[in-house]
Design an enzyme around this catalytic site. Structure first.
Site, short mmCIF file in Angstrom:
data_model
loop_
_atom_site.label_atom_id
_atom_site.label_comp_id
_atom_site.label_asym_id
_atom_site.label_seq_id
_atom_site.Cartn_x
_atom_site.Cartn_y
_atom_site.Cartn_z
N HIS A 152 15.20 1.25 56.36
CA HIS A 152 15.46 2.62 55.81
C HIS A 152 16.68 2.87 54.85
O HIS A 152 17.54 1.71 54.86
CB HIS A 152 15.82 3.55 56.82
CG HIS A 152 16.08 4.85 56.81
ND1 HIS A 152 17.21 5.62 56.35
CD2 HIS A 152 15.13 5.96 57.06
CE1 HIS A 152 16.78 6.78 56.36
NE2 HIS A 152 15.89 7.11 56.86
N ASP A 185 18.94 -1.43 64.36
CA ASP A 185 18.90 -0.07 63.88
C ASP A 185 17.81 0.71 64.71
O ASP A 185 16.46 0.15 64.44
CB ASP A 185 18.58 0.28 62.11
CG ASP A 185 18.09 1.56 62.07
OD1 ASP A 185 18.05 2.43 62.74
OD2 ASP A 185 17.72 1.87 60.84
N GLN A 199 14.05 4.44 65.22
CA GLN A 199 12.56 4.62 65.26
C GLN A 199 12.31 4.21 66.70
O GLN A 199 11.33 4.89 67.23
CB GLN A 199 11.79 4.04 64.31
CG GLN A 199 12.10 4.82 62.82
CD GLN A 199 11.47 6.27 63.07
OE1 GLN A 199 10.35 6.62 63.87
NE2 GLN A 199 11.94 7.27 62.46
N LYS A 220 15.59 12.08 67.20
CA LYS A 220 14.43 11.57 67.15
C LYS A 220 14.12 11.21 68.55
O LYS A 220 12.99 10.62 69.13
CB LYS A 220 14.54 10.02 66.46
CG LYS A 220 14.46 10.54 64.75
CD LYS A 220 14.48 9.32 64.17
CE LYS A 220 13.99 9.67 62.61
NZ LYS A 220 15.09 9.39 61.62
N CYS A 236 12.39 7.63 52.78
CA CYS A 236 13.85 6.97 52.73
C CYS A 236 13.75 5.58 52.72
O CYS A 236 14.51 4.89 53.18
CB CYS A 236 14.80 7.44 53.66
SG CYS A 236 14.97 9.22 53.37
#
Lengths: 407, 150
Positions: free
Chosen positions: A124, A201, A204, A227, A365
């Site tokens: 991202h 990261d 998600q 999220k 993104c």
């Protein structure tokens, strides 16, 4: 799947009762942001109605209560990702701020000209741009490990890019544009063999699977609350205590100090050293409520339910003539990115919206990912634990109908 | 099934999307400007042939959604033979129509561009329709060789 309490879960999310353009909402834009259960909404209302004051400051009852709730949420986050200590849980605005924080503190003190930062081609923008900014400032070099046409990391190439100059490996746990789940255990083991810290990261991944930062042995793990069925504007930076201790503060201000004179300032202990200013108190409490909610259902149950849902959607989607899936990794989370022959994703988005179906159309993104697959954009249906096979059917019917109309 | 969308996706739009008019590179163009919408990735190159302040020919290349493709296709048809001032005037009328600033559609002035009036109900799609015209505006003003909607 029969035991998964889908009706109860759906009833907990008031927004799922909304009508969009006179049709029942089919919300499939969860990778952008998830909806919130009543329990999370109630926790925020309760905070502002009964227990709100600033934290870590007052001796009065409300401030003590608010502080207890706020720190209680930190405890919940610690347990949720199995960190060793609440000192390792820093509240930030979201995954983006967390990565910027790490780049500006850990990065600036450890990465110099000629050093290398290794990422992947499926990141991202939030795991690209902060490193580009750091590279521009320091003269360090950003290395990018390639992906294959299934949207998987080419691990052999990744391994080759780990060199004596690598100072940080920063990799997405699950790709927002492709759904790919990276082999993070292997990645971490390879980096550890050369004593290179690893940042994951998890923006998600976190709502879709159980995450254990000690088992992973990653050095940093970052994610956003919004999220994870929690409020927007709140997120978490996990960092190993020894690393956090050695890092300089990110922002200066209140709460992050122990003692201030005009001559010098003594910084506060972890995690407060990184939490300058009044935090987003009610939203942190909301994050705690979201974690309670998820723990009741169980992350492994959610993962199993969503895997079945994704499989169902993938099989159906592949039967549509002219549909091309973007991202077909073996290890994949509940994201279906696709393009249709001669129909632009924005037209798909508008058409599906008229049927009450919310998907994302765009570059997500992740412009380098779009370039790699040579598409300007994709349409993306991303699932959450409250989605159903019936909703997948509505999506598939919608896609088939719009193909017909475009002729 | 898509009854609600009939105003937005009129048959003329589908037609221009399937068979865009003036869709080719113009080797001897006097003006060549690129338009880009970074939000959706729509990209087009507009070519103009000029005779003084008169647009004698127009063509384009690029890729985009049905709305943006139909809009630029229709535009290249309608601006041929117009002076720069007339084209700019059309742009301002088109802009007023698509952004909903004027509720009445002046059919006489706007002609078949009226098929794009439906975007005013879809704020997220207005830029799809206006990209072509912003690109034309830049070409007329001759200010730069690429423009962006953002």
């Amino acid at each position: 799947m029969t035991t998964f309490p889908i009706e109860k879960i759906r009833a907990d999310f008031p927004i799922l009762q909304e009508k969009i353009r006179n049709k029942p909402l089919v919300y499939l834009d969860n990778a952008a942001s998830c909806q919130k259960p009543q329990q999370v909404i109630d926790s925020i209302v309760h905070c502002y109605s009964h227990e709100y004051a600033n934290v870590h400051r007052g001796v009065h009852t409300l401030s003590v209560k608010a502080t207890d709730r706020y720190e209680g949420a930190r405890e919940k986050v610690k347990d949720f990702i199995n960190a060793q200590s609440t000192k390792e849980i820093v509240f930030v605005r979201g995954a983006t701020e967390a990565i910027n924080l790490i780049a500006q503190t850990f990065g600036k003190s450890n990465i110099k000209a000629g050093d290398e930062i290794l990422i992947t081609a499926m990141e991202h923008h939030s795991n690209i741009v902060p490193w580009q900014m750091l590279c521009a400032e320091t003269g360090a070099i950003l290395k990018v490990a390639p992906i294959n046409l299934q949207g998987e990391l080419i691990y052999a190439e990744f391994e080759k890019l780990i060199t004596d100059k690598t100072r940080l490996v920063s990799v997405v746990h699950m790709s927002n544009a492709l759904g790919t789940v990276n082999p993070v255990e292997k990645i971490i083991a390879a980096a550890k063999a050369k004593n290179i810290p690893v940042l994951l990261d998890g923006a998600q991944a976190i709502p879709h699977m159980a995450v254990d930062v000690q088992a992973l042995d990653c050095d940093f793990y970052v994610f956003s609350g919004h999220k994870l069925y929690a409020p927007s504007g709140i997120g978490v930076m996990y960092g190993k205590q020894a690393l956090l201790e050695a890092m300089p503060p990110y922002q200066g201000g209140g709460d992050m100090i122990r003692k201030v004179t005009f001559e010098e300032t003594e910084y506060n202990a972890l995690p407060y050293k990184f939490e300058a200013g009044t935090p987003s108190i009610a939203d942190v409490i909301g994050l705690g409520a979201a974690i309670d909610y998820l723990n009741d259902i169980g992350m492994d149950n959610i993962a199993a339910y969503e895997a079945e849902l994704l499989n169902y959607a993938t099989v159906k989607a592949k039967q549509i003539k002219g549909l091309r899936l973007i991202g077909e990794a073996q290890e994949k989370g509940a994201i279906l990115s696709f393009v249709l022959d001669k129909i632009h994703p924005h037209d798909i988005g508008t058409m599906l919206d008229s049927l009450g179906i919310a998907i994302r159309a765009g570059h997500h993104c992740a412009m380098p990912v779009m370039d790699f697959f040579e598409v300007p954009a994709t349409a993306r249906a991303s699932f959450a634990m409250y989605n159903t096979k019936e909703e997948v059917d509505v999506l598939i019917n919608g896609i088939e109908s719009l193909i017909e109309i475009f002729g | 099934m898509f009854d609600d969308l009939r105003d937005l996706y009129q048959e003329v739009i589908f037609d221009h999307n399937r068979n865009p008019r003036n869709f080719h590179v113009m080797q001897d163009a006097d003006r060549k400007v690129e338009g880009f919408n970074p939000l959706c990735g729509d990209r087009l190159t507009l070519f103009l042939k000029m005779d003084g302040d008169k647009i004698t020919d127009a063509s384009f290349q690029g890729s985009g959604c049905a709305i943006s493709t139909a809009s630029v296709s229709l535009m290249t048809e309608i601006i041929k033979g117009k002076t720069e001032a007339e084209a700019e005037d059309l742009f301002s009328k088109f802009h007023e129509m698509t952004t909903g600033k004027s509720k009445e559609i002046n059919l006489e002035a706007i002609g078949k561009l009226a098929v794009l009036a439906g975007v005013r109900e879809y704020p997220a799609r207005v830029k799809c329709a206006t990209l072509a015209w912003h690109t034309l505006d830049a070409a007329i003003k001759n200010e730069q060789d690429s423009i962006s909607t953002e």
